[in-house]
Design an enzyme around this catalytic site. Sequence first.
Site, PDB file in Angstrom:
ATOM      1  N   LYS A 140      -6.985   6.559 -19.423  1.00  0.00           N
ATOM      2  CA  LYS A 140      -7.110   7.020 -20.753  1.00  0.00           C
ATOM      3  C   LYS A 140      -5.779   6.777 -21.506  1.00  0.00           C
ATOM      4  CE  LYS A 140     -10.866   8.451 -18.844  1.00  0.00           C
ATOM      5  NZ  LYS A 140     -11.844   7.354 -18.217  1.00  0.00           N
ATOM      6  N   TYR A 194     -14.661  17.103 -16.279  1.00  0.00           N
ATOM      7  CA  TYR A 194     -15.357  15.738 -16.214  1.00  0.00           C
ATOM      8  C   TYR A 194     -16.400  15.574 -15.271  1.00  0.00           C
ATOM      9  CZ  TYR A 194     -15.799  10.931 -14.937  1.00  0.00           C
ATOM     10  OH  TYR A 194     -16.190   9.659 -14.601  1.00  0.00           O
ATOM     11  N   ASP A 207      -5.347  19.304 -14.891  1.00  0.00           N
ATOM     12  CA  ASP A 207      -5.797  17.891 -15.332  1.00  0.00           C
ATOM     13  C   ASP A 207      -5.442  17.788 -17.014  1.00  0.00           C
ATOM     14  OD1 ASP A 207      -7.198  15.841 -16.561  1.00  0.00           O
ATOM     15  OD2 ASP A 207      -8.820  15.965 -15.009  1.00  0.00           O
ATOM     16  N   ARG A 214       0.904  -1.228   0.018  1.00  0.00           N
ATOM     17  CA  ARG A 214      -0.025  -0.093   0.093  1.00  0.00           C
ATOM     18  C   ARG A 214       0.669   1.434  -0.124  1.00  0.00           C
ATOM     19  NH1 ARG A 214      -1.177   1.538   4.652  1.00  0.00           N
ATOM     20  NH2 ARG A 214      -2.102  -0.422   5.276  1.00  0.00           N
TER      21      ARG A 214
HETATM   22  O1  P1T Z   1     -12.045   7.389 -14.151  1.00  0.00           O
HETATM   23  P1  P1T Z   1     -10.853   7.846 -13.519  1.00  0.00           P
HETATM   24  O2  P1T Z   1      -9.653   7.251 -13.782  1.00  0.00           O
HETATM   25  O3  P1T Z   1     -11.299   7.957 -11.968  1.00  0.00           O
HETATM   26  O4  P1T Z   1     -10.543   9.468 -13.886  1.00  0.00           O
HETATM   27  C1  P1T Z   1     -11.671  10.391 -13.739  1.00  0.00           C
HETATM   28  C2  P1T Z   1     -11.090  11.639 -14.814  1.00  0.00           C
HETATM   29  C3  P1T Z   1     -10.539  12.687 -14.257  1.00  0.00           C
HETATM   30  N1  P1T Z   1     -10.124  13.694 -15.220  1.00  0.00           N
HETATM   31  C4  P1T Z   1     -10.545  13.724 -16.655  1.00  0.00           C
HETATM   32  C5  P1T Z   1     -10.481  14.614 -17.519  1.00  0.00           C
HETATM   33  C6  P1T Z   1     -11.775  12.496 -17.062  1.00  0.00           C
HETATM   34  O5  P1T Z   1     -11.949  12.345 -18.161  1.00  0.00           O
HETATM   35  C7  P1T Z   1     -12.019  11.393 -16.197  1.00  0.00           C
HETATM   36  C8  P1T Z   1     -12.372  10.154 -16.586  1.00  0.00           C
HETATM   37  N2  P1T Z   1     -13.341  10.610 -17.697  1.00  0.00           N
HETATM   38  C9  P1T Z   1     -14.198   9.694 -17.976  1.00  0.00           C
HETATM   39  C10 P1T Z   1     -14.643   8.481 -17.897  1.00  0.00           C
HETATM   40  C11 P1T Z   1     -14.770   9.797 -19.452  1.00  0.00           C
HETATM   41  O6  P1T Z   1     -15.684   9.192 -20.126  1.00  0.00           O
HETATM   42  O7  P1T Z   1     -14.772  11.106 -19.817  1.00  0.00           O
END
Ligand code: P1T
Length: 385
Positions: free
Chosen positions: A200, A103, A175, A51
């Site tokens: 992503k 998002y 971000d 962890r």
């Molecule tokens: O899904 P996660 O790994 O927790 O990330 C969140 C997140 C943060 N910032 C941006 C710009 C994002 O696009 C996302 C997650 N977005 C999607 C799941 C989507 O389909 O837009």
Amino acid sequence: MAKKKMNFATKVIHVGGHPDKETGAIMPPIYQTTTFVQESPGKHKGYEYSRSHNPTRTRLEECLASLEEAKYALVAASGLGIISLILHSLPKGSTILCGDDVYGGTYRILTTVFNDIHDIHFINTTDPKEVEQALKSLKPKLLWLETPTNPMLKITDIKKVTALAKKYKALSVVDNTFMSSYFQKPLTLGADIVMHSMTKYLNGHSDVVGGCMMTNNKTIHQKCWTLQNSMGPSQSPFDSWLVLRGLKTLALRMEAHQKNALRVARFLESHPKVEKVIYPGLKSHPDYRLAKKQMSGFGGMITILLKGDLKKSKKFLEKVKLFALAESLGGVESLIEHPAIMTHHSIPKVVREEIGILDNLVRLSVGVEDCDDLIDDLDNALKVI
Ligand code: P1T
């Protein structure tokens, strides 16, 4: 290894991806272990419990830090996990300024979790005057930027706005999920922290959920690591290994995403059933010049407005075959989605509509398939509506 001298496409393969010292294995081992044997209490080789730290995750962090030209990187189990760590690292009651188009999950965590702890304000970060006014009057601890935004692909001038944040003693976070470290490097433009949903482009194969943050500020890094160790959203060794593997082709993939996206955007722009195409690489994008200045490419995300209503949008989304109707983005396969019903549904309808997330708005994550096939797929589905 002389890491500083390496170029991006070399770093993704060689930093953190170096051969195993013990066996010579070209691919790094996956340290699938929870704990590490100690010689004497407190006497160990730098690892105690997974962890806290894990050698596979360390390799990934090494690579990510180098890609964003940062001193420190921290990897967590999701993008939202990283967002939580950053927001928890601020003193209770901090004022936070956040871009008004982010998002849906970022909006949700700010308005349903951190609104109990901090004072949250949404502003238009693409307007430096509005940013300065808010910085002056609200004296925030943190300015949260998403650029390009999800899903409207609005562009904030990172250099200008992070300089303003510094002037008013606020930390700035970018971000960078949509551009990946390949096309945009916010720390070099003045941001204090850069974060990604690694789910992503960084991983790129739609098989890992993960997040990361990079910074040159040791205090911020240590605070967030301590929170991660205390709260627990660490990433598993296998998932870290998969991202390390995915990263090897990041430069190649981003070039391919962008090449396809530009062609798809031009095709859609000339299509009679499409009302508007938003893509930072099109001259019709209001911030095309800014995008060109601060990004080294335009990425693979396109947002369109169809001529028609919700019924027509649904029909189009049901008819595409190669583009998979699914949330998420940045994988090698093309995805398509309806933000109002899917990724941004947690934003109240009035707020959503103010931003421009309407019923005829569709978001595409253009993959690296053969572009003729992608265009055929969209053309066929558009014929039906
Ligand atoms: O899904 P996660 O790994 O927790 O990330 C969140 C997140 C943060 N910032 C941006 C710009 C994002 O696009 C996302 C997650 N977005 C999607 C799941 C989507 O389909 O837009």
